[in-house]
Design a protein around this motif. Structure first.
Motif, short mmCIF file in Angstrom:
data_model
loop_
_atom_site.label_atom_id
_atom_site.label_comp_id
_atom_site.label_asym_id
_atom_site.label_seq_id
_atom_site.Cartn_x
_atom_site.Cartn_y
_atom_site.Cartn_z
N ILE A 1 31.00 75.90 50.73
CA ILE A 1 31.29 77.26 50.30
C ILE A 1 32.61 77.70 50.92
N LEU A 2 33.57 78.09 50.08
CA LEU A 2 34.84 78.62 50.56
C LEU A 2 34.73 80.13 50.69
N GLN A 3 35.24 80.66 51.79
CA GLN A 3 35.30 82.11 52.00
C GLN A 3 36.78 82.51 52.05
N VAL B 1 31.44 78.44 45.58
CA VAL B 1 30.92 77.09 45.84
C VAL B 1 31.86 76.09 45.19
N ILE B 2 32.29 75.10 45.97
CA ILE B 2 33.23 74.11 45.46
C ILE B 2 32.52 73.16 44.50
N ALA C 1 46.51 85.03 53.05
CA ALA C 1 45.05 85.19 52.94
C ALA C 1 44.38 84.07 53.74
N ILE C 2 43.26 84.38 54.37
CA ILE C 2 42.54 83.38 55.17
C ILE C 2 41.50 82.69 54.29
N VAL C 3 41.55 81.37 54.29
CA VAL C 3 40.60 80.56 53.52
C VAL C 3 39.85 79.67 54.52
N ARG C 4 38.53 79.73 54.50
CA ARG C 4 37.75 78.93 55.46
C ARG C 4 36.54 78.33 54.76
N VAL C 5 36.06 77.23 55.34
CA VAL C 5 34.79 76.65 54.90
C VAL C 5 33.69 77.33 55.69
N LYS C 6 32.72 77.91 55.00
CA LYS C 6 31.68 78.71 55.63
C LYS C 6 30.92 77.92 56.69
N ASN C 7 30.67 78.59 57.83
CA ASN C 7 29.90 78.04 58.95
C ASN C 7 30.58 76.84 59.61
N ASN D 1 38.04 64.37 51.46
CA ASN D 1 38.33 65.20 50.29
C ASN D 1 39.07 66.47 50.69
N THR D 2 40.06 66.86 49.93
CA THR D 2 40.77 68.12 50.15
C THR D 2 40.73 68.93 48.86
N ILE D 3 40.68 70.24 49.05
CA ILE D 3 40.67 71.17 47.93
C ILE D 3 41.95 72.00 48.01
N SER D 4 42.62 72.13 46.89
CA SER D 4 43.81 72.98 46.83
C SER D 4 43.55 74.13 45.88
N GLY D 5 44.34 75.17 45.99
CA GLY D 5 44.15 76.31 45.11
C GLY D 5 45.21 77.37 45.30
N THR D 6 45.05 78.46 44.57
CA THR D 6 45.98 79.59 44.63
C THR D 6 45.18 80.88 44.63
#
Length: 672
Positions: free
Chosen positions: A158-160, A172-173, A130-136, A113-118
């Motif tokens: 959880i996206l940070q 939370v996704i 901007a830095i987008v990461r999956v928590k932990n 699964n992939t998540i896209s966004g703006t």
């Protein structure tokens, strides 16, 4: 474009025998998509013949036909592709019919699964880098120029999101895809420059003339020195002025022995209108003593009593029309950084206090190489390499050790037993965090520290693939290509950077180090280069650096303090923080670079220079910030020497001494 990509050209030899040069000029493409593959490495196995593809997938290799025989092989390698090895005889026949080499992609298991966004700001403008990461996890990406991102993540993760000057954001996704995230200002950057918005207006600079506030742009360029033009190593005002203002002569009164010339030509000391003390500096221009004004007030003390770190600008008034205000005598106007912003409780302007301010009185410990972690304590119980290896094999299977500091620390420990094993251990960072640029930079730094330049080259190429909009990606490639002997590819990158030929990236923040590095390359390796299209002014080095220090860090917006102390116990502090360096940090984030160079060439300060460092952050030890500290001696000379040290920046909450540099200037005339 050329029609023939495999060329055999006849060169005339000084002997009766003909000598041939073979030129391989072709493209490396994806076998499935037919798209170009950048950063592919091509080399003749066992021979010093190599090349790297550019952003178009093109490469050029020239070699002596007598040096390669039909049994030799060429190897083609690229990230996420199966390598290809071809006999020279087959390659020659193949390239006589086509100009393309095809590599097949490796079969990799794709994430489900992939998540896209703006990412937007409060003004509804998209946020770049901007830095987008999956928590932990090590799963991380950056937003593109249009603020968009794609990241591997599952529902429930959880996206940070982090960006300089903005409040950190967590979400939370859920089922929504794509997602839209709005960042709010943290108040840290009250007048932040929007990356994709209106152009920031140039901030006005003013001079206190003693008769009011004057726009600095109204003075001639040859008479103005701004704070950003004051070299970091300039300890006092005399040092700043030396050689900067045409015709300015500077003397120091030394008791009864008469004047000692510091800059310009010697001259007799005219009777001063104020008493002169031993050691006091006086200045003349066109035979007349220069009046000094500090923040608009006549200043009768020694100009070196003014702390150079507080100076915003220095203006020398010399024109007849302007000197009328000062009785026809030349004047020096020194304006402090807080002259027009500091006010008292009644709102009245306060003049800066004349203090030395940069006397170094601290007692700082040397940086500690010892670690006290539980896993190192366990390893240190081993009395043989085999015992240590057995302990490591057990430790490395535990989930709690799957972090960056573990592999860095354990690699350092194994250097005493087996340097080759140490490199193998730190290389595990690529296995656990192969798509995390911050972690990969830590790995690249450690590989350079271990002189494993070919391995480091592959890591930097991987980073460039992950961060194609980062200026640092291309600069790092240019430097490592020099280290691996890919001189032409290095030169090509420097030319593209200095001409701002990469879309959406501005390299102006790196101009000074880039010019130094391309000139060093041309000075030391010109025989290996095709430089017909290089501007003439670049072919002659305009520097001679006795000591060049370069620092690089693996997190663009990390905050820290770097301090130099000269042999006379005067210090200079460079602070990488939003509070002290807001505009620079914004530019770093926008264009993706994180490095700074310092030059020691102060002939008046021979001896031991102390280098101190301190982090201004408190990080969790999962994927923390490391700093690469590189010292060049005799930069650009045949006897150039270079050393690399990787620093655990996240550990230095208290200021420590990183290095002590012995500096003895070489008295050779050079320009800066």
């Amino acid at each position: 474009m050329k029609n023939i990509f495999f060329i055999i050209s006849l060169l005339f030899s000084t002997t009766i025998f003909a000598q041939y040069n073979v030129t391989l000029d072709a493209f490396v493409l994806d076998a499935e998509t037919k798209k170009p593959i950048p950063h592919a490495n091509i080399h003749c196995v066992g021979k010093d013949i190599k090349g790297v593809t550019n952003s178009l997938g093109q490469f050029t290799i020239i070699y002596d036909d007598a040096y390669v025989n039909s049994a030799d092989t060429f190897q083609f390698q690229a990230l996420n592709y199966n390598s290809l090895t071809v006999d020279v005889s087959k390659l020659s026949n193949y390239l006589s019919k086509t100009n393309s080499i095809y590599l097949s992609p490796k079969k990799v298991e794709k994430f489900q699964n992939t998540i896209s966004g703006t990412i937007y700001n409060e003004e509804k403008q998209t946020v770049q880098n901007a830095i987008v990461r999956v928590k932990n996890t090590f799963t991380e990406t950056q937003t593109n120029v249009d603020g968009t991102f794609i990241i591997d993540a599952e529902i429930g993760d959880i996206l940070q999101v982090d960006f300089i000057g903005m409040n950190p954001y967590e979400v939370v996704i859920k089922n929504e895809n794509p997602i839209h995230i709005k960042l709010t200002s943290s108040g840290e950057l009250l007048d932040a420059v929007l990356l994709e918005g209106k152009k920031e207006k140039k901030k006005k600079r003013y001079v206190d003339s003693g008769f009011g506030m004057v726009d600095i742009d109204s003075y001639g360029l040859g008479s103005v020195i701004k704070s950003e033009d004051i070299g970091w190593h300039r300890i006092n005002i005399t040092n700043v002025l030396s050689g900067r203002i045409a015709g300015l002569q500077i003397n120091s009164i030394q008791g009864n022995s008469g004047p000692s010339v510091l800059a310009g030509n010697s001259f007799g000391v005219a009777k001063s209108k104020t008493p002169l003390r031993a050691g006091q500096t006086i200045m003349r221009l066109r035979g007349k003593e220069v009046l000094v004004f500090y923040d608009g007030n006549p200043f009768y003390g020694d100009i070196n009593d003014i702390n150079v770190n507080t100076v915003d600008n220095i203006v020398v008034v010399r024109s007849l029309s302007r000197t009328v205000l000062y009785g026809g005598r030349p004047a020096m106007l020194i304006t402090s950084k807080n002259r027009f912003i500091s006010t008292d409780e009644n709102g009245s302007t306060i003049n800066s206090v004349l203090v030395t301010g940069n006397d170094y009185k601290e007692s700082i410990p040397m940086i500690s190489e010892k670690e006290t972690t539980h896993y190192l304590a366990e390893l240190q119980t081993a009395s043989t390499y085999e015992e240590a290896l057995s302990i490591y094999n057990v430790q490395s299977r535990k989930a709690k050790h799957q972090n960056i500091p573990y592999y860095v620390d354990v690699s350092d420990y194994f250097k005493k037993w087996n340097p080759k094993k140490a490199v193998e251990i730190v290389a595990n960072i690529e296995k656990i965090a192969g798509n995390n640029p911050k972690a990969l930079k830590t790995l690249a730094y450690k590989l350079e520290e271990a002189n494993q330049f070919e391995k480091a080259k592959h890591v930097y190429q991987r980073i460039a693939t992950l961060l194609p909009n980062s200026a640092q990606s291309y600069r790092d490639l240019a430097v490592i290509y020099k280290r691996t002997g890919n001189y032409q590819e290095s030169l090509n990158l420097y030319v593209k950077m200095l001409t701002n030929s990469y879309e959406n990236i501005n390299f102006s923040g790196l101009d000074k180090p880039l010019v130094s590095e391309i000139q060093q390359l041309l000075r030391r390796h010109r025989v290996n280069l095709e430089y017909d299209e290089i501007p003439t002014n670049m072919l002659t080095a305009t520097f001679k650096y006795d000591v060049r220090i370069v620092i690089e860090w693996n997190e663009v917006d990390t905050e820290f303090e770097f301090q130099f102390v000269n042999p006379k116990n005067k210090f200079y502090k460079w602070e990488h923080s939003v509070a002290a360096n807001k505009e620079r940090m914004l530019d770093e984030v926008k264009n993706g670079y994180q490095m700074k160079e310092f030059i020691i060439d102060d002939v008046n300060n021979a001896g031991e220079w102390v280098v101190n460092i301190k982090t201004l952050e408190n990080e969790k030890p999962f994927n923390p910030t490391y700093l690469k500290y590189t010292v060049y001696r005799n930069y650009g000379e045949p006897n150039e020497a270079c050393s690399v040290k990787v620093v655990k920046l996240y550990k230095q909450q208290q200021k420590v001494t990183l290095d002590k540099v012995q500096y003895q200037p070489v008295t050779i005339a050079h320009t800066r």
